[in-house]
Design a protein around this motif. Structure first.
Motif, short mmCIF file in Angstrom:
data_model
loop_
_atom_site.label_atom_id
_atom_site.label_comp_id
_atom_site.label_asym_id
_atom_site.label_seq_id
_atom_site.Cartn_x
_atom_site.Cartn_y
_atom_site.Cartn_z
N UNK A 1 4.74 -3.87 -9.95
CA UNK A 1 3.81 -3.71 -11.07
C UNK A 1 2.48 -3.12 -10.61
N UNK A 2 2.04 -3.49 -9.39
CA UNK A 2 0.80 -2.91 -8.87
C UNK A 2 0.94 -1.40 -8.68
N UNK A 3 2.12 -0.99 -8.20
CA UNK A 3 2.36 0.45 -8.01
C UNK A 3 2.35 1.17 -9.36
N UNK B 1 9.70 2.65 -7.46
CA UNK B 1 9.13 1.44 -6.85
C UNK B 1 10.15 0.31 -6.81
N UNK B 2 10.89 0.15 -7.90
CA UNK B 2 11.85 -0.95 -7.96
C UNK B 2 13.03 -0.72 -7.00
N UNK B 3 13.41 0.55 -6.84
CA UNK B 3 14.47 0.86 -5.88
C UNK B 3 14.04 0.45 -4.48
N UNK B 4 12.79 0.77 -4.13
CA UNK B 4 12.28 0.38 -2.81
C UNK B 4 12.18 -1.13 -2.69
N UNK C 1 0.84 -1.21 0.00
CA UNK C 1 0.00 0.00 0.00
C UNK C 1 0.87 1.25 0.00
N UNK C 2 1.99 1.19 0.69
CA UNK C 2 2.92 2.31 0.72
C UNK C 2 3.49 2.59 -0.67
N UNK C 3 3.81 1.49 -1.40
CA UNK C 3 4.33 1.64 -2.77
C UNK C 3 3.29 2.29 -3.68
N UNK C 4 2.04 1.87 -3.52
CA UNK C 4 0.97 2.47 -4.32
C UNK C 4 0.81 3.95 -3.96
N UNK C 5 0.90 4.25 -2.66
CA UNK C 5 0.79 5.64 -2.23
C UNK C 5 1.90 6.49 -2.81
N UNK C 6 3.09 5.93 -2.81
CA UNK C 6 4.25 6.64 -3.35
C UNK C 6 4.13 6.89 -4.84
N UNK C 7 3.67 5.86 -5.54
CA UNK C 7 3.54 5.95 -7.00
C UNK C 7 2.52 7.02 -7.40
N UNK C 8 1.63 7.36 -6.46
CA UNK C 8 0.60 8.36 -6.79
C UNK C 8 0.84 9.68 -6.06
N UNK D 1 9.91 -12.86 -5.17
CA UNK D 1 8.88 -12.73 -6.20
C UNK D 1 7.78 -11.76 -5.75
N UNK D 2 7.54 -11.72 -4.44
CA UNK D 2 6.44 -10.89 -3.94
C UNK D 2 6.61 -9.40 -4.30
#
Lengths: 275, 229
Positions: free
Chosen positions: B182-184, B159-162, B44-51, B175-176
């Protein structure tokens, strides 16, 4: 207790105030305006012009440099579709302290958004301190708050903005919180926070219901006195162009370590010398 | 000599093996975990960051590329000012400028003759280190990377750096995080047209993330950390 406004201050803001950000046809009836102007003659108090919108402006006190004005809700607010517009103008060398008499609740708008737009214009060396009280975003509310400030050379600004997602027992509605502060040299702080009580986002607010912010811009480059620090869980960020943003995220307003912002009130002697 | 395809350039820039110093950064992840964010919140944090934060960076890169494409070197200061006003946390500004230095070294070596790269090199020499997003914008201008892809590259790289940092900080199935990345990127996709359309510095998104900013400041004061930011 709020003192009664003095008679002398009831100089209504004319629709053609120079530099006023709103065209005359928008000035009535829902725009709250406060303008602090230099005294008509040396030694006289500053002139304060006000007009009432959804918020009413009441003069508390004034002297040769400084005025204090309280903002009072004129009725039930904020409801869906409401648009509060506040225009603040402080002329060169003058200072204004604004206080909120009560907090605000943005209620469930049943799909209709509500807006609170504040436009601040500070002349050269002018100062504004605004100790805002909590703005509560009830469940179902869709709120847009925007604060725009344009600062003349050497102008100083201290704002406190406390936003609470949800009344007690609620997760709270949706808010877009935009702050745009600039001076003649360019932007100082531009920030748009988007939050929704039902959809907490880690990294944005996380699970915190309260975002309490004191922004201080003092018209100069960053100095060593802006200690970047964390105290009581609040974090002070030193802005690149000078000034600080101190912020606390937490569960309840009464736990916040932040207090009302303060700027030194200019010495009345300064103005006399200039006049 | 034929130039490399712009997709190859994008892949190069998104590659963790790129010698630009990115391996020393966690894209704010280590500060978040040390600040108390549970690993379970990372997706969820990654999604938040991406937006939020990623879009500020992406918009900065897009506008930089446009300003430089118009040969308006003086416009660079306006872009940097807009970015700095949208990046209130000094720790994050410092980290972005460190990364920018690595990117600039690379850009100067790879595209030394391109006017956009020369412009940022000259600006950095005169005014100090530029943030990564501005240097990326110069590379986009120099190589013809389209604005929408510049946005996607920024979001993906962040996202990939994180995600890469997470595997060094927490034991979990590698893998997770690939799925989370990709979701981000997918979460940012609806914002891509808007950010890619930014022309002036004023239009750069200003989406803040106060919790991340607070964590970044606290992290900057720590002596025991694996990543710079």
């Amino acid at each position: 207790m709020l003192p009664e406004p003095r008679e002398v201050v009831a100089e209504p803001a004319g629709p053609e105030l120079p530099g006023w950000p709103y065209p005359p046809d928008q000035a009535a009836p829902r725009v709250t305006q406060v303008a602090v102007e230099r005294p008509a003659r040396p030694g006289a108090p500053v002139r304060v012009r006000t007009s009432d919108g959804l918020l009413a402006a009441r003069l508390v006190s004034r002297d040769r440099v400084h005025a204090e004005v309280a903002l009072v809700a004129g009725g039930a607010m904020l409801l869906g579709g409401d648009r509060v517009v506040v225009g603040i103008r402080v002329d060169a060398g003058c200072a204004l302290t604004l206080t909120d008499v009560g907090g605000t609740v943005a209620y469930d708008g049943d799909g209709a958004a509500c807006h609170w737009d504040t436009d601040i214009r500070l002349g050269a060396g002018a100062a504004l301190t605004w100790a805002g009280l909590p703005f509560v975003v009830a469940a179902g509310a869709d709120t847009h708050r925007a604060t725009t400030a344009r600062l003349g050379p050497g102008a100083r600004l201290a704002l406190r903005e406390t936003v609470v997602l949800g009344r007690s027992g609620e997760r709270g509605g949706h808010i877009v919180l935009r702050t745009d502060i600039a001076d003649d040299a360019g932007p100082v702080l531009v920030e748009e926070l988007t939050a929704a009580g039902e959809h907490p986002v880690p990294g944005v607010l996380g699970d915190h219901a309260v975002i309490d912010t004191v922004t201080t811009v003092h018209g100069g480059p960053a100095t060593g006195s802006d200690h970047p620090s964390a105290s009581g869980g609040a974090v002070t960020l030193r802005l690149e162009r000078g000034g600080t943003l101190t912020r606390w995220l937490g569960p309840a307003t009464h736990l916040s370590p932040l207090g009302p912002p303060a700027l030194p009130v200019p010495d009345t002697a300064e103005l006399s010398e200039e006049a | 000599m034929t130039s490399a395809h712009v997709l190859s350039v994008a892949m190069l820039l998104a590659d963790a093996r790129l010698p630009s110093g990115g391996h020393a950064h966690s894209a704010s992840l280590e500060p978040a975990l040390l600040g108390g964010m549970p690993v379970a919140a990372v997706p969820a944090w990654l999604v938040g960051r991406a937006t939020t934060a990623s879009l500020v960076e992406a918009g900065t890169a897009v506008v930089t590329a446009r300003v430089l494409a118009m040969a308006d070197d003086s416009g660079l200061a306006g872009v940097v000012g807009a970015w700095a006003a949208r990046t209130p946390a000094p720790a994050l500004r410092d980290a972005a400028r460190l990364l920018g230095r690595g990117y600039l070294r690379l850009a100067r070596a790879l595209w030394p003759e391109m006017p956009a790269v020369r412009a940022v090199v000259a600006h950095a020499a005169a005014h100090g280190p530029l943030p990564r997003a501005v240097v990326l914008g110069a590379v986009a201008a120099a190589t013809g990377l389209p604005p929408a892809d510049t946005v996607r590259l920024t979001v993906y790289d962040d996202a990939q750096t994180a995600a890469a940092a997470l595997l060094k900080l927490e034991p979990l199935d590698p893998v997770a995080p690939a799925r989370w990345v990709l979701d981000a990127c997918a979460a940012a996709e609806p914002h891509v047209p808007r950010v890619a359309a930014c022309i002036t510095p004023e239009e750069i998104p200003a989406s803040g993330s106060p919790q991340t900013e607070g964590w970044a400041q606290a992290h900057a004061l720590l002596s025991q950390r694996l990543f710079r930011a």
